[in-house]
Design an enzyme around this catalytic site. Structure first.
Site, mmCIF file in Angstrom:
data_model
loop_
_atom_site.group_PDB
_atom_site.id
_atom_site.type_symbol
_atom_site.label_atom_id
_atom_site.label_comp_id
_atom_site.label_asym_id
_atom_site.label_seq_id
_atom_site.Cartn_x
_atom_site.Cartn_y
_atom_site.Cartn_z
ATOM 1 N N GLU A 1 -71.070 41.702 96.666
ATOM 2 C CA GLU A 1 -71.449 40.882 95.524
ATOM 3 C C GLU A 1 -71.087 41.665 94.260
ATOM 4 O O GLU A 1 -71.628 42.743 94.015
ATOM 5 C CB GLU A 1 -72.950 40.608 95.594
ATOM 6 C CG GLU A 1 -73.473 39.617 94.596
ATOM 7 C CD GLU A 1 -74.957 39.362 94.789
ATOM 8 O OE1 GLU A 1 -75.416 38.258 94.479
ATOM 9 O OE2 GLU A 1 -75.676 40.288 95.253
ATOM 10 N N SER B 1 -79.950 46.979 93.710
ATOM 11 C CA SER B 1 -80.411 45.788 94.423
ATOM 12 C C SER B 1 -80.885 44.711 93.464
ATOM 13 O O SER B 1 -80.847 43.525 93.801
ATOM 14 C CB SER B 1 -81.569 46.143 95.363
ATOM 15 O OG SER B 1 -81.161 47.066 96.338
ATOM 16 N N ASN C 1 -80.255 38.967 96.330
ATOM 17 C CA ASN C 1 -81.631 39.461 96.398
ATOM 18 C C ASN C 1 -82.656 38.563 95.733
ATOM 19 O O ASN C 1 -83.844 38.671 96.030
ATOM 20 C CB ASN C 1 -81.708 40.887 95.851
ATOM 21 C CG ASN C 1 -81.306 41.890 96.914
ATOM 22 O OD1 ASN C 1 -81.304 41.581 98.095
ATOM 23 N ND2 ASN C 1 -80.949 43.095 96.509
ATOM 24 N N HIS D 1 -72.580 45.277 94.632
ATOM 25 C CA HIS D 1 -73.712 45.251 95.554
ATOM 26 C C HIS D 1 -73.183 45.171 96.981
ATOM 27 O O HIS D 1 -72.868 44.103 97.492
ATOM 28 C CB HIS D 1 -74.617 44.065 95.231
ATOM 29 C CG HIS D 1 -75.877 44.049 96.020
ATOM 30 N ND1 HIS D 1 -76.614 42.906 96.236
ATOM 31 C CD2 HIS D 1 -76.547 45.043 96.674
ATOM 32 C CE1 HIS D 1 -77.666 43.185 96.978
ATOM 33 N NE2 HIS D 1 -77.642 44.475 97.256
#
Length: 283
Positions: free
Chosen positions: A151, A118, A189, A139
């Site tokens: 991602e 993350s 994130n 991701h």
């Protein structure tokens, strides 16, 4: 990947979703975790997800056919023939570092290591291996089978070949992707964790109740989920670890975790995964 055997390390929420999605796209999967108890629960969760999915849309594969493509095991030596290993372990550096040292000793020299982290830097993860050019960030979003976008993060040493092989792999999974450069938290994130953390501060400061914060964000911006519903879905423990990584990485007070978040995690209120977070769930 040229080799359709894919390793998935970590049979938590993300690992379960990945194993299911990979099997549904005709990959053979080795799903690894530390105990048989965890793997039994993971298999049952995948079976529930598949049967629920069958109510809403047709599939070319039955739940039984999907499960046949997933090998649930604690024996990480079965990763020795994988073309790609996707890592989903906790957002703690020492834990990840040990996992990659082990993978290095097991996997084929050409095997790609994809981290579903993350927040942790892909360059840092690459430094823990003997193959930094074959380390990449993938991701995935939760729930993996339902979310199209991935991602993709290029570390400092990630090769163009690794990027291209990863694009083909994700396309075969039916995914869309955007490639970004490495920076802790990446794009999604660095934005999302700030949003969730600020929403938690609003509840902590008694500006609004959790359901009102979420209702405002959903109604005003037409988001499908509010930030606190999203936090419960991801897991409040994961949110806290991610914020701590961002705070350590940038030394920027804007990433300071809310005291209420820390209190809830210390109390074992993790969200959907154990039934209680900002909302209550039947599990």
């Amino acid at each position: 990947m040229e080799n359709s055997l894919i390793g998935v390390v970590g049979a938590g929420v993300m690992g379960i979703g990945l194993a299911q999605n990979l099997a549904q796209t005709n990959h053979q999967v080795v799903l690894i975790d530390l105990t048989d108890e965890i793997l039994v629960k993971s298999k049952a969760a995948i079976e529930r997800n598949l049967r629920l999915q069958a109510f809403f849309r047709k599939s070319d594969m039955s739940p039984e056919e999907v499960l046949e493509k997933i090998h649930f095991t604690t024996d990480d030596m079965l990763l020795s023939k994988a073309g790609c290993v996707i890592e989903n372990v906790t957002e703690k550096w020492e834990t990840k570092k040990a996992v990659y040292a082990r993978l290095d000793s097991i996997c084929l020299p050409d095997c790609i290591f994809a981290s579903n982290t993350s927040a942790i830097s892909i360059t840092r993860i690459g430094s823990a291996t003997k193959r930094p050019s074959k380390v990449i960030g993938m991701h995935f979003m939760n729930p993996v089978p339902m979310k199209k976008m991935v991602e993709v993060i290029r570390g400092y040493h990630t090769s163009d070949e690794t990027i291209e092989r990863s694009k083909i792999f994700l396309t075969n999974m039916g995914k869309e992707f955007v490639v970004v450069n490495d920076s802790p938290g990446f794009v999604s994130n660095r934005v999302l964790m700030l949003t969730i953390n600020e929403a938690i501060f609003l509840v902590q400061d008694q500006v609004a109740k959790a359901e009102d914060v979420d209702r405002i964000i959903k109604s005003c911006f037409e988001h499908k989920m509010g930030p606190l519903e999203t936090a419960d879905l991801i897991g409040l423990d994961t949110i806290l670890l991610s914020l701590e990584v961002l705070y350590e990485s940038y030394n920027d007070p804007k990433y300071r975790p809310s005291p209420l978040l820390k209190k809830m995690v210390n109390a074992g209120l993790y969200g959907r995964k154990n039934g209680q977070g900002f909302y209550t769930y039947n599990i």
